[in-house]
Design a protein around this motif. Structure first.
Motif, PDB file in Angstrom:
ATOM      1  N   ASN A   1     154.438 -40.646  84.513  1.00  0.00           N
ATOM      2  CA  ASN A   1     155.513 -41.393  83.870  1.00  0.00           C
ATOM      3  C   ASN A   1     155.405 -41.289  82.347  1.00  0.00           C
ATOM      4  O   ASN A   1     154.487 -40.694  81.794  1.00  0.00           O
ATOM      5  CB  ASN A   1     155.509 -42.855  84.336  1.00  0.00           C
ATOM      6  CG  ASN A   1     154.217 -43.565  84.004  1.00  0.00           C
ATOM      7  OD1 ASN A   1     153.443 -43.093  83.188  1.00  0.00           O
ATOM      8  ND2 ASN A   1     154.000 -44.704  84.637  1.00  0.00           N
ATOM      9  N   GLY A   2     156.366 -41.891  81.668  1.00  0.00           N
ATOM     10  CA  GLY A   2     156.460 -41.762  80.220  1.00  0.00           C
ATOM     11  C   GLY A   2     155.291 -42.386  79.475  1.00  0.00           C
ATOM     12  O   GLY A   2     154.834 -41.848  78.461  1.00  0.00           O
TER      13      GLY A   2
ATOM     14  N   LEU B   1     148.427 -39.961  76.727  1.00  0.00           N
ATOM     15  CA  LEU B   1     147.687 -38.701  76.672  1.00  0.00           C
ATOM     16  C   LEU B   1     147.978 -37.942  75.374  1.00  0.00           C
ATOM     17  O   LEU B   1     147.081 -37.327  74.791  1.00  0.00           O
ATOM     18  CB  LEU B   1     148.019 -37.833  77.881  1.00  0.00           C
ATOM     19  CG  LEU B   1     147.369 -38.262  79.196  1.00  0.00           C
ATOM     20  CD1 LEU B   1     147.848 -37.367  80.331  1.00  0.00           C
ATOM     21  CD2 LEU B   1     145.868 -38.222  79.080  1.00  0.00           C
ATOM     22  N   GLY B   2     149.210 -38.003  74.911  1.00  0.00           N
ATOM     23  CA  GLY B   2     149.555 -37.367  73.642  1.00  0.00           C
ATOM     24  C   GLY B   2     148.840 -38.019  72.472  1.00  0.00           C
ATOM     25  O   GLY B   2     148.331 -37.332  71.569  1.00  0.00           O
TER      26      GLY B   2
END
Length: 116
Positions: free
Chosen positions: A2-3, A9-10
């Protein structure tokens, strides 16, 4: 995925990249890393056509931090020796005239007093 997971993670990847760059900068290895990265992505022909130049620049950029850290260690050792010399020059001796233990121990003083 999901977003929110993608966003986390980014952010984690960005944090790890910044941490790695900061560590490389503190170790004085950032120019070598940037050179190898730029040479790999922008000019891969440099590696093939001019191997001596490519490896010569890489070796030079690797020797710069080695020289920096060895000079820094040498200066640290010099400062240590100077501080030790200053300490020994101003230190009061333990024994002998004017020393901390210039008077004999109490048991020896009592024996001296009884002999007199």
């Amino acid at each position: 995925m999901n977003g929110y997971t993608f966003l986390l993670l980014g952010i984690l990847r960005l944090f790890l990249l910044i941490a790695a760059l900061v560590l490389l900068a503190k170790a004085k290895l950032l120019p070598l890393y940037l050179y190898l990265t730029i040479a790999e992505f922008i000019g891969p022909a440099l590696k093939v056509d001019h191997r001596l130049v490519y490896y010569g620049i890489a070796a030079f950029l690797l020797l710069l931090p080695a020289a920096y850290w060895s000079l820094r260690f040498y200066r640290h050792r010099q400062e240590e020796k100077a501080a030790l010399g200053a300490l020994l020059a101003t230190a009061k001796p333990l024994y002998g005239p004017g020393g901390y233990y210039s008077r004999p121990p109490a048991s020896a003083r009592e024996e001296q007093e009884t002999e007199e």
